[in-house]
Each structure stands twice: as C-alpha cells, then as structure tokens.
Enzyme design. Structure first.
Site, PDB file in Angstrom:
ATOM      1  N   CYS A 147       0.922  -1.300   0.056  1.00  0.00           N
ATOM      2  CA  CYS A 147      -0.156  -0.113  -0.068  1.00  0.00           C
ATOM      3  C   CYS A 147       0.927   1.292   0.051  1.00  0.00           C
ATOM      4  O   CYS A 147       1.700   1.509  -0.900  1.00  0.00           O
ATOM      5  CB  CYS A 147      -0.909  -0.046   1.284  1.00  0.00           C
ATOM      6  SG  CYS A 147      -2.255   1.218   0.819  1.00  0.00           S
ATOM      7  N   HIS A 156      -3.629  -5.795   1.226  1.00  0.00           N
ATOM      8  CA  HIS A 156      -3.251  -5.914   2.601  1.00  0.00           C
ATOM      9  C   HIS A 156      -3.810  -7.382   2.858  1.00  0.00           C
ATOM     10  O   HIS A 156      -4.705  -7.937   2.306  1.00  0.00           O
ATOM     11  CB  HIS A 156      -4.120  -5.162   3.473  1.00  0.00           C
ATOM     12  CG  HIS A 156      -3.771  -3.535   3.399  1.00  0.00           C
ATOM     13  ND1 HIS A 156      -2.514  -3.306   3.963  1.00  0.00           N
ATOM     14  CD2 HIS A 156      -4.229  -2.635   2.883  1.00  0.00           C
ATOM     15  CE1 HIS A 156      -2.236  -1.940   3.754  1.00  0.00           C
ATOM     16  NE2 HIS A 156      -3.508  -1.370   3.146  1.00  0.00           N
TER      17      HIS A 156
END
Length: 515
Positions: A330, A445
C-alpha cells in the site's frame, strides 16, 4: 433488544480491546450471541468488510472472537490521523473528509444519530452487546458531548466494568482517581473493576484490593495476568513495536513509519517460531535483515520524507542495491515508485520523488478505494520466483492510483470481491503492483494471511540462507487465531468472576455492587 455491558479504562492501552474480545469469546463458548461495539475508534489499523466498508481492526478481532462476520455497525465512526491535529473521518464505513480535532469535536453531537442507529441495528440481532470505551471517562476536558465513554453508556443504558493497567504502575490511583472524577450518576454505572496485566504473586496484591474496594465501594471482579497472545492490537501503543529480537532463522525488518497503518499484515509471519520480525525506526536499528518491508501509511509523502531525512531511505537503497529483498504494501508500495503526487491535498499536498526502486508513478485522488480481493502472484523474478501462481486473499484500501510505467512488470492478478461500498464493481479483475529484481510492491493488505503465500515467501528466504525450507512449519493463520481466542477465553474464565459478570449483564444497572 440486546443486553449491554461496557468495558471502560483508566487510560489508553489498559487492555480494553483484548478484554472485550475475551468476553465475546466466553459468551460465544457459552452459547450467547454476542457482538462488539465501539462508537468511535481512533486507529490506523483498518479492515474492509464484505460490502466494501471500512472499520477498525480491533472490532474485527472482537467479532472474530465472537464467531461472527465483522459489520461496520460495530464501529460506526473511525478516525484515522493524518497529522498531529487532523484525521480522516469515516462514517459508517465511508470517508467524509479530513477534519481538525477542533472541527470534529464541534460536530460530534451531530453524529449521535449515526452511533445510535448502528447500535440499534446490532442490538436487534444479538443477545449481548459488549461495548468498548476509548481512553478514559475521566478525561474531563473531553466529557462534554461524549459519545464513546459514559455518554455512550448512558445512551445504551449499559453497566460498566472499569479496567486499570497495573503493569504501567499506579493502578490503585488510576482506578480510585477515575472514579473520583466522575459524576455520581456515572459512578453508579460502574459495577466492578478489573486489574489487568498483573505479574507476580497475587497474595501480595490482596491488601491493596481490599483498600481499593473500601475507597471506591466497587468490587474488584478480576486480576488478569500479563500474557502474550497473537491477537490484533491497537496502533501505536502495541508492544510488538518494542520487540528487537533477531534470533530466528529469518530476520525481517519492518520500517516503523510515524503514521504506520495496517501492521497486522505481518502478524502471520510474526507467529512463526523460525521468524523474527523487528519494527525499526532508525538506521542504527537496521542490522542485517533478510528482508525489509515498507508497510502502509496514513500520510505517504510525509512518511517518505521522514525516512529520507533520518537516513533509513539510504539504508534501504543500499540494501536493495546489494540484492536484498524489499517488499512494499500500500503506502510502502507507493514510496518504492518513481514519484508520488497529491495535487488536491488528500493527505499531503505536493509532489515528491519516490525511492525509484519500482517503475510506477502514483497520483492521489479524493475517492478512496475499499474492496476485498483475491488473486494470485504472476510470473515473478528474483528471490520470490517460486511464489509465481500462488493464490492469496486480502483487501485493498487506499486513496492513490499507481500506474505502471512502460516496460514495468505487474506483481499479481487480482479479482475484486466488492466495489466501493455501493454494490458496484464486484468481480472486476486487474493487475496490481510491480516487481523489479528483488523489489516487490502491491496494494493488497493481508496478502500473507494464507499459508501458501506466507510459506512460499519464507521458504525463499530460507533457501537463500542455505536452510532446508522443510524446517518451516506452515501454519493455518485462521485456525491459529481461533486457538488464540480460546486461550484468551480460558484466561478470562480463570481470572475474572464470570458469575458476577453474567449477573451484571442480566440485571444491567439494577445490579447491586456486591462487596
């Protein structure tokens, strides 16, 4: 409607989240349909529900302990700090903008209907709601228009258990002082106290317990010992950040960014005995890791500049130049690229040069992507080539859009399970991330939650060091977490008077304080 019980604390990090999770697990084991609830959570660890909505990880942990699907109603207000004075405000799983602390507190009463609507929906579906407070109810500067501590207890008409942390010292003053600073009607809601994180011989503690009960008129319902379980914790106060041991066969360094988010991505790796995961915040702590992770961040540009200024960026660049494995997730993935631009000030207005390790450019937009995802690794080069084709599951949650530059190689094929919370976008497929040599990055994630992905990643590192990957005992992360929740329930049953707790749940605020 469900019967409520609430855990409040004398301060942050006394263990409220874990105690709520433990109660949820005990109730589940006893056949009670229970759900967690926290009206307002300030956290950078978040999660995407099946319908594409964002909520705090602590309530996800508690829902898992209760054996139920995480629901955004369990955390209707999530505050994600972007700097020292402002936070992104997320209402019912959707961002509504960035507010200063002053602006948010001025508008807090406006969110009472949001809180009560979420609570009522939960209450209609479960037998018991275990509510978690935030910080301390005795923070008298914040008591006006409170919606998370005694204000929430009043709205839900919930009896309260007050928890204190003896490991940080002064627990008797914590509890007695908190009770003293409350209004009389608030004190009447406290039906018991719990002393958490105790080490040592409880017989030495008993005279203090007796005096505490005499001073407050409230019974001590439990003394919970200090324990170590692999259970998700809140953000910056987690003890895992202080672990510096590198004695495992594999040494992994995670950059502890000032605004680190979703560090739970590394929990499956931390759970393995063969692996040491260190969170480092300075070049002096870098050491000689086998892999370096750049985690998510709530302010990517500012955290990248922080690394640049304190010398960690230079350390990582030299490590990568020597063939070291670098992996960004991310915000960490965005930092590894060529450039990050935030023209609208979504997080930090401006444009900065990235670390230059991956051929991507990122531009921040106002719309936030929130989606569950599953996919598989594409054909990879470098150390992780054996992960090619391995499946994974996870979720994406980010503001920026990263574009692979000409000649760049994507990292994974991803199919989105949900869109952005409005029912659109299910099943969309795309290629995510980038890889170049031994540098990898993606937006997913939870990518190591599955045993195939975690096992393949660690096997590659073991082979590089000349170890037999068969030494690695693969672990089913979901099954392992279930074991941890059961152990947590055992600790609660052994050290908390559950008969008294059930009596308080049954009688609510009519339950007498029995000394």
């Amino acid at each position: 409607m469900a019967r409520p019980i609430m855990i409040q604390g004398t301060m942050s990090n006394v263990g409220k989240s874990i105690l709520v999770g433990g109660l949820c697990r005990v109730l589940r084991q006893d056949g009670v349909k229970a759900a967690p609830f926290k009206s307002q959570n300030m956290a950078l660890n978040s999660y995407i529900t099946r319908d594409g909505l964002e909520m705090g990880r602590a309530q996800v942990m508690q829902a898992e302990a209760a054996g139920i699907e995480p629901d955004v109603c369990m955390n209707p207000i999530l505050l994600k700090p972007t700097n020292d004075t402002g936070s992104q405000v997320i209402i019912n799983g959707k961002p509504v903008g960035v507010m200063s602390a002053v602006e948010y507190y001025r508008r807090k009463r406006d969110y009472i209907p949001v809180v009560m609507d979420a609570y009522t929906k939960l209450s209609s579906r479960y037998d018991v709601i275990v509510i978690e407070g935030a910080g301390s109810p005795a923070e008298i500067n914040l008591k006006q228009d409170d919606i998370v501590n005694m204000g929430m207890a009043e709205m839900a008409d919930a009896p309260v258990l007050l928890a204190g942390d003896i490991d940080r010292g002064g627990v008797f003053a914590q509890i007695a002082g908190t009770v003293m600073l409350l209004e009389e009607e608030e004190r009447q809601r406290i039906k018991g106290t719990i002393i958490n994180k105790f080490r040592g011989d409880i017989s030495i503690l008993k005279p203090g317990l007796t005096m505490l009960e005499e001073r407050t008129g409230i019974p001590v319902l439990g003394v919970v010992p200090y324990f170590c379980l692999d259970i998700d914790e809140e953000d910056s106060l987690t003890e895992r950040f202080r672990r510096k041991d590198s004695a495992g066969l594999v040494d992994i360094a995670v950059i502890r960014l000032p605004r680190i988010s979703n560090f739970t991505d590394f929990a499956p790796l931390e759970s393995l005995e063969e692996v040491s995961v260190r969170y480092i915040g300075s070049p002096a702590e870098f050491g000689e890791p086998d892999a370096v992770f750049l985690p998510g961040s709530k302010n990517t540009i500012r955290d990248l500049l922080w690394m640049r200024q304190n010398g960690l960026e230079a350390k990582i660049l030299r490590f990568a130049d020597r063939g070291g494995l670098v992996f960004g997730i991310c915000g960490g993935y965005q930092m590894l690229g060529q450039e990050i631009s935030d023209p609208d000030g979504t997080e930090q207005k401006g444009t900065v040069t990235g670390m230059g390790l991956l051929p991507v450019r990122t531009v921040f937009r106002q719309e936030k992507k929130r989606t569950r995802a599953e996919g598989s690794f594409l054909h990879l080069e470098g150390l992780l080539k054996e992960l090619s084709g391995v499946p994974f599951t996870g979720y994406e949650i980010h503001m920026g859009e990263s574009v692979l530059q000409e000649g760049g190689r994507p990292f994974a094929a991803v199919s989105e399970e949900t869109g952005t919370g409005d029912g659109t976008g299910g099943g969309r497929a795309h290629r995510d991330g980038a890889c170049h040599g031994n540098v990898y990055g993606c937006y997913v994630h939870g990518i190591f939650d599955g045993p195939e992905a975690a096992g393949g990643f660690l096997s590659a590192l073991l082979k590089k060091k000349g170890y037999d990957p068969a030494q690695l005992r693969a672990r089913d992360w979901k099954a392992y977490k279930e074991e941890q929740y059961d152990r947590l329930a055992d600790i609660i049953r052994e050290n908390v008077d559950m008969e008294a707790v059930y009596r308080i749940i049954e009688k609510g605020n009519d339950a007498p304080c029995i000394l």
